[in-house]
Write a protein that holds these residues in place. Structure first.
Motif, PDB file in Angstrom:
ATOM      1  N   ASP A  42      26.200  44.868  25.726  1.00  0.00           N
ATOM      2  CA  ASP A  42      26.570  43.686  24.972  1.00  0.00           C
ATOM      3  C   ASP A  42      27.176  42.793  25.900  1.00  0.00           C
ATOM      4  O   ASP A  42      28.317  42.930  26.229  1.00  0.00           O
ATOM      5  N   PRO A  43      26.591  41.480  25.980  1.00  0.00           N
ATOM      6  CA  PRO A  43      27.162  40.502  26.815  1.00  0.00           C
ATOM      7  C   PRO A  43      28.571  39.854  26.419  1.00  0.00           C
ATOM      8  O   PRO A  43      29.004  39.125  27.015  1.00  0.00           O
ATOM      9  N   ALA A  44      28.692  39.951  25.046  1.00  0.00           N
ATOM     10  CA  ALA A  44      29.858  39.341  24.693  1.00  0.00           C
ATOM     11  C   ALA A  44      31.299  40.361  24.887  1.00  0.00           C
ATOM     12  O   ALA A  44      32.126  39.911  24.762  1.00  0.00           O
ATOM     13  N   LEU A  45      31.023  41.710  25.411  1.00  0.00           N
ATOM     14  CA  LEU A  45      32.060  42.415  25.791  1.00  0.00           C
ATOM     15  C   LEU A  45      31.975  42.446  27.161  1.00  0.00           C
ATOM     16  O   LEU A  45      30.956  43.209  27.925  1.00  0.00           O
ATOM     17  N   VAL A  46      33.265  41.880  27.975  1.00  0.00           N
ATOM     18  CA  VAL A  46      33.355  41.763  29.236  1.00  0.00           C
ATOM     19  C   VAL A  46      34.709  42.731  29.704  1.00  0.00           C
ATOM     20  O   VAL A  46      35.561  42.643  29.016  1.00  0.00           O
ATOM     21  N   PRO A  47      34.777  42.757  31.032  1.00  0.00           N
ATOM     22  CA  PRO A  47      35.824  43.233  31.726  1.00  0.00           C
ATOM     23  C   PRO A  47      37.064  42.181  31.603  1.00  0.00           C
ATOM     24  O   PRO A  47      36.703  41.236  31.662  1.00  0.00           O
ATOM     25  N   GLY A  48      38.177  42.548  31.393  1.00  0.00           N
ATOM     26  CA  GLY A  48      39.167  41.601  31.267  1.00  0.00           C
ATOM     27  C   GLY A  48      39.994  41.529  32.376  1.00  0.00           C
ATOM     28  O   GLY A  48      40.397  42.589  33.087  1.00  0.00           O
ATOM     29  N   LEU A  49      40.494  40.624  32.726  1.00  0.00           N
ATOM     30  CA  LEU A  49      41.498  40.708  34.034  1.00  0.00           C
ATOM     31  C   LEU A  49      42.839  41.076  33.521  1.00  0.00           C
ATOM     32  O   LEU A  49      43.348  40.763  32.649  1.00  0.00           O
ATOM     33  N   PRO A  50      43.483  41.895  34.575  1.00  0.00           N
ATOM     34  CA  PRO A  50      44.761  42.083  34.230  1.00  0.00           C
ATOM     35  C   PRO A  50      45.819  41.091  34.236  1.00  0.00           C
ATOM     36  O   PRO A  50      45.679  40.063  35.115  1.00  0.00           O
ATOM     37  N   ALA A  51      46.867  41.026  33.626  1.00  0.00           N
ATOM     38  CA  ALA A  51      47.839  39.687  33.466  1.00  0.00           C
ATOM     39  C   ALA A  51      48.541  39.753  34.567  1.00  0.00           C
ATOM     40  O   ALA A  51      48.984  40.748  35.123  1.00  0.00           O
ATOM     41  N   CYS A  52      48.681  38.896  35.304  1.00  0.00           N
ATOM     42  CA  CYS A  52      49.780  38.611  36.624  1.00  0.00           C
ATOM     43  C   CYS A  52      49.819  36.990  36.824  1.00  0.00           C
ATOM     44  O   CYS A  52      49.405  36.429  36.052  1.00  0.00           O
ATOM     45  N   ALA A  53      50.651  36.859  37.758  1.00  0.00           N
ATOM     46  CA  ALA A  53      51.086  35.455  38.217  1.00  0.00           C
ATOM     47  C   ALA A  53      49.964  35.048  38.940  1.00  0.00           C
ATOM     48  O   ALA A  53      49.233  35.579  39.624  1.00  0.00           O
ATOM     49  N   PRO A  54      49.797  33.505  38.995  1.00  0.00           N
ATOM     50  CA  PRO A  54      48.947  33.020  39.868  1.00  0.00           C
ATOM     51  C   PRO A  54      49.167  33.254  41.381  1.00  0.00           C
ATOM     52  O   PRO A  54      50.337  33.671  41.581  1.00  0.00           O
ATOM     53  N   GLY A  55      47.983  33.259  42.094  1.00  0.00           N
ATOM     54  CA  GLY A  55      48.211  33.217  43.576  1.00  0.00           C
ATOM     55  C   GLY A  55      47.305  32.631  44.276  1.00  0.00           C
ATOM     56  O   GLY A  55      46.531  32.067  43.838  1.00  0.00           O
ATOM     57  N   PRO A  56      47.676  32.301  45.489  1.00  0.00           N
ATOM     58  CA  PRO A  56      46.901  31.387  46.468  1.00  0.00           C
ATOM     59  C   PRO A  56      45.606  32.040  46.683  1.00  0.00           C
ATOM     60  O   PRO A  56      45.227  33.249  46.873  1.00  0.00           O
TER      61      PRO A  56
ATOM     62  N   VAL B 159      44.101  50.051  50.976  1.00  0.00           N
ATOM     63  CA  VAL B 159      44.943  50.974  50.109  1.00  0.00           C
ATOM     64  C   VAL B 159      46.242  50.402  49.447  1.00  0.00           C
ATOM     65  O   VAL B 159      46.538  50.708  48.141  1.00  0.00           O
ATOM     66  N   LEU B 160      46.622  49.555  50.056  1.00  0.00           N
ATOM     67  CA  LEU B 160      47.723  48.804  49.791  1.00  0.00           C
ATOM     68  C   LEU B 160      47.331  47.895  48.476  1.00  0.00           C
ATOM     69  O   LEU B 160      48.172  47.755  47.327  1.00  0.00           O
ATOM     70  N   VAL B 161      46.125  47.422  48.584  1.00  0.00           N
ATOM     71  CA  VAL B 161      45.536  46.329  47.364  1.00  0.00           C
ATOM     72  C   VAL B 161      45.346  47.271  46.401  1.00  0.00           C
ATOM     73  O   VAL B 161      45.536  46.732  45.216  1.00  0.00           O
ATOM     74  N   ALA B 162      44.684  48.410  46.475  1.00  0.00           N
ATOM     75  CA  ALA B 162      44.326  49.274  45.368  1.00  0.00           C
ATOM     76  C   ALA B 162      45.389  49.832  44.384  1.00  0.00           C
ATOM     77  O   ALA B 162      45.106  50.059  43.328  1.00  0.00           O
ATOM     78  N   GLU B 163      46.581  49.814  44.971  1.00  0.00           N
ATOM     79  CA  GLU B 163      47.756  50.131  44.331  1.00  0.00           C
ATOM     80  C   GLU B 163      47.959  49.222  43.009  1.00  0.00           C
ATOM     81  O   GLU B 163      48.366  49.582  41.854  1.00  0.00           O
ATOM     82  N   VAL B 164      47.713  48.013  43.200  1.00  0.00           N
ATOM     83  CA  VAL B 164      47.970  47.154  42.279  1.00  0.00           C
ATOM     84  C   VAL B 164      46.468  46.226  41.630  1.00  0.00           C
ATOM     85  O   VAL B 164      46.594  45.562  40.805  1.00  0.00           O
ATOM     86  N   TYR B 165      45.367  47.032  42.314  1.00  0.00           N
ATOM     87  CA  TYR B 165      44.245  46.089  41.796  1.00  0.00           C
ATOM     88  C   TYR B 165      43.956  45.927  40.366  1.00  0.00           C
ATOM     89  O   TYR B 165      43.429  45.052  39.686  1.00  0.00           O
ATOM     90  N   PHE B 166      44.346  47.056  39.677  1.00  0.00           N
ATOM     91  CA  PHE B 166      43.758  47.221  38.284  1.00  0.00           C
ATOM     92  C   PHE B 166      45.127  46.832  37.450  1.00  0.00           C
ATOM     93  O   PHE B 166      45.021  47.220  36.225  1.00  0.00           O
ATOM     94  N   GLY B 167      45.792  46.480  38.138  1.00  0.00           N
ATOM     95  CA  GLY B 167      47.269  46.115  37.119  1.00  0.00           C
ATOM     96  C   GLY B 167      48.666  46.004  37.996  1.00  0.00           C
ATOM     97  O   GLY B 167      48.720  47.188  38.631  1.00  0.00           O
ATOM     98  N   GLY B 168      49.450  45.050  37.740  1.00  0.00           N
ATOM     99  CA  GLY B 168      50.372  45.137  38.548  1.00  0.00           C
ATOM    100  C   GLY B 168      50.627  44.040  39.723  1.00  0.00           C
ATOM    101  O   GLY B 168      49.681  43.333  39.884  1.00  0.00           O
ATOM    102  N   GLU B 169      51.576  43.710  40.094  1.00  0.00           N
ATOM    103  CA  GLU B 169      51.960  42.931  41.285  1.00  0.00           C
ATOM    104  C   GLU B 169      52.864  43.354  42.547  1.00  0.00           C
ATOM    105  O   GLU B 169      53.643  44.286  42.230  1.00  0.00           O
ATOM    106  N   ASP B 170      52.324  43.083  43.422  1.00  0.00           N
ATOM    107  CA  ASP B 170      53.072  43.521  44.838  1.00  0.00           C
ATOM    108  C   ASP B 170      52.983  42.392  46.009  1.00  0.00           C
ATOM    109  O   ASP B 170      51.906  42.212  46.278  1.00  0.00           O
ATOM    110  N   PRO B 171      53.943  41.981  46.303  1.00  0.00           N
ATOM    111  CA  PRO B 171      53.776  40.955  47.228  1.00  0.00           C
ATOM    112  C   PRO B 171      53.313  41.607  48.811  1.00  0.00           C
ATOM    113  O   PRO B 171      52.575  40.883  49.482  1.00  0.00           O
ATOM    114  N   ALA B 172      53.300  42.794  49.182  1.00  0.00           N
ATOM    115  CA  ALA B 172      53.055  43.525  50.256  1.00  0.00           C
ATOM    116  C   ALA B 172      51.351  43.539  50.082  1.00  0.00           C
ATOM    117  O   ALA B 172      50.497  43.421  51.002  1.00  0.00           O
ATOM    118  N   ALA B 173      50.681  43.596  48.852  1.00  0.00           N
ATOM    119  CA  ALA B 173      49.385  43.781  48.734  1.00  0.00           C
ATOM    120  C   ALA B 173      48.901  42.321  48.904  1.00  0.00           C
ATOM    121  O   ALA B 173      47.599  42.268  49.275  1.00  0.00           O
TER     122      ALA B 173
END
Length: 569
Positions: A20-34, A112-126
């Protein structure tokens, strides 16, 4: 606005939701980033969280790169690598090396650092890791992005998914694109000196991140020898997916309002339907599932035979079928690395019916003649010549001892019916237990006999979960039907070539990994013999378009030491 959560657990309902094209993956909530230096930018630019035409464009970057990476090469690379440390690092390092990325060890650690928060969460190291990865790929920060012209990118408002993927946990990411590692596209055309576009770089990084999820499959399968297809169904690392409605729609008989969340319970679907959904379903099937399974096999240290490896190359294995020593030797002399037998040819040569369990002796005798030849041999053993799994396993041992590398077992019966799927699965399990190194190609005759075609996918799923190394659906020639089967399978699909069906190149594009010629060469040889005889009888010229081999050339096909004198006819 009030929103609701809808939970779907039936396989058909989940497939409908994914389509169903009306159902899409949603972006996790997080602060904007460059742009180019944040996980927020990565999520907003990668295929994983996109939909529609944007997703198709980004997915194409992945598929183009996958086409040049052979799964078996990845299996060998990860198996030969350092056996210690974080499994995620080993996986990403192998993929990065296969894709020709610079500094694969450093790439793996940052991914691996990025993977820790890719699907939710924030980390400056990532965020810093994303910046380093982008820099390694040589992406100029000043280049605008397709669809993301602003420097700062925001994430969506969907809450983070509770299953944080790629963190060596029992669950993999939610969503078919992330269920297993889909290898990222090397930037652009991959040529030397190419400057990648930020979107290309983001999808490469995002796909390497998703590759970490292989560790969850390895954990689920470690310590046992269950087929991975069975592990995925019984203890699926991907337990659920989540979609958000971008507009009102109706799915599985439910009214879904804009903004509603739809949870897809994959584990529940696997309990009631054999066809797995861990790699998604059309139109979002994970393009890297074959590579992921090869990586998992390598990490688990599971052996792979030379014949099995022929099924995991970019080009499908074309398997010609022989009926005696001369036909097999002639095919091998033309460069075919593997040759199968044709049960029709074996039966007809002995004056016996095919498919009637009447040629066990002839089949074994031919295997003993061919099994030590300079080619890999796969034997068509009909249904195993018995309904007793132990007897079929004994036959398999004898064929393997004769030199066979593979066996073909079919569920069709002489009366035009199909054997019970559970019985055929039991035969497959018995053969694999008795001879683990014998490649079992499990055949269903739903299309060949034209009966119960709707069972094709379920039967093949049961057979791969029983341990089949490949599955075969002769009689299926419809490209859409072939593509649908491939999308639901975890092992290579074999189809039968038909002169008026898809070409070898077209079958390769559909994802087919083995193409058999079946009885076509034998029937063609019979026609040629009759044509020559009738032409001479009737005073017509013989057909010189296909010149016959000379007497000496045929004599030379015999094994050394068993060749007769020349000069006879």
């Amino acid at each position: 606005m009030t929103t609701h959560t809808h939970v779907l657990g039936a396989s058909a309902d989940i497939r409908a939701a994914l389509a169903d094209p009306a159902l899409v993956p949603g972006l996790p909530a997080c602060a904007p980033g460059p742009a180019g230096a944040s996980v927020a930018w990565l999520r907003a630019t990668a295929a994983r969280f996109s939909s529609g035409e944007t997703h198709r464009r980004r997915r194409a970057l992945v598929e183009a790169e996958l086409a040049r990476v052979e799964p078996d090469a990845l299996r060998r690379a990860v198996a030969l690598g350092d056996g210690g440390g974080d499994v995620r690092v080993r996986v990403v390092r192998a993929l990065a090396g296969a894709l020709g990325l610079p500094e694969p060890d450093e790439v793996a650690r940052d991914v691996v650092l990025v993977a820790e928060v890719y699907f939710g969460g924030e980390d400056p190291a990532a965020d810093e890791a994303v910046g380093r990865l982008v820099a390694r790929l040589g992406v100029p920060r000043h280049l605008p992005q397709r669809g993301h012209p602003h420097v700062t990118v925001s994430c969506g408002g969907e809450p983070p998914h509770p299953e944080r993927a790629c963190g060596a946990r029992p669950h993999t990411p939610d969503g078919p694109d992330s269920a297993r590692p889909a290898l990222g596209a090397a930037p652009g055309d991959g040529g030397p000196g190419h400057t990648p576009h930020p979107e290309e770089a983001a999808n490469l990084i995002g796909l390497l991140v998703q590759a970490c999820a292989t560790s969850a499959l390895v954990e689920a399968a470690a310590g046992g020898d269950k087929p991975l297809a069975r592990v995925i169904r019984e203890n699926t690392p991907l337990r659920g997916m989540r979609r958000v409605a971008t507009r009102a729609t109706r799915v599985a008989g439910r009214e879904v309002a804009e903004g509603d969340v739809v949870v897809l319970d994959i584990a529940a679907a696997h309990r009631t339907h054999p066809v797995p959904l861990a790699f998604g379903a059309e139109p979002r099937v994970c393009p890297g599932r074959e590579h992921a399974l090869a990586l998992a096999e390598g990490l688990l240290g599971r052996p792979s035979t030379p014949f099995a490896r022929l099924h995991h190359r970019t080009a499908p294995l074309l398997l010609p079928n022989a009926w005696d020593h001369a036909s097999a030797a002639a095919l091998a002399a033309e460069g075919f690395p593997a040759v199968g037998t044709t049960s029709l040819g074996v039966a007809a040569a002995a004056g016996l019916p095919d498919g009637a369990a009447a040629t066990a002796g002839e089949t074994l005798a031919l295997a003993r003649r061919l099994g030590r030849g300079p080619f890999l041999l796969s034997v068509d053993a009909e249904g195993g010549f018995s309904d007793d799994p132990d007897e079929v396993a004994r036959l398999a041992r004898e064929l393997h001892a004769a030199g066979a590398a593979g066996i073909n077992l079919e569920d069709g019966r002489p009366d035009g019916t199909l054997a019970p799927a559970d019985l055929h699965a039991a035969k497959i399990t018995a053969v694999k237990a008795a001879v683990p190194g014998l490649f079992v190609n499990a055949r269903t005759d739903t299309h060949w006999l034209g009966v119960r075609r709707e069972e094709t996918a379920a039967r093949l799923a049961l057979y791969e979960q029983a341990g089949a190394d490949g599955v075969f659906a002769p009689g299926l020639t419809d490209p859409e039907g072939i593509a649908a089967l491939v999308a639901g399978l975890l092992v290579p699909l074999n189809v039968l070539h038909t002169p008026d069906g898809p070409t070898l190149a077209e079958l390769a594009a559909l994802g087919v990994r083995r193409v058999s010629l079946g009885s076509l060469p034998y029937r063609t040889a019979l026609a040629a013999a009759v044509s020559v005889a009738t032409a001479v009888r009737d005073g017509r010229p013989t057909d010189h378009r296909l010149p016959a081999p000379s007497y000496a050339e045929v004599q030379a096909l015999a094994p050394p030491g068993r060749r007769g004198v020349t000069g006879r006819r």
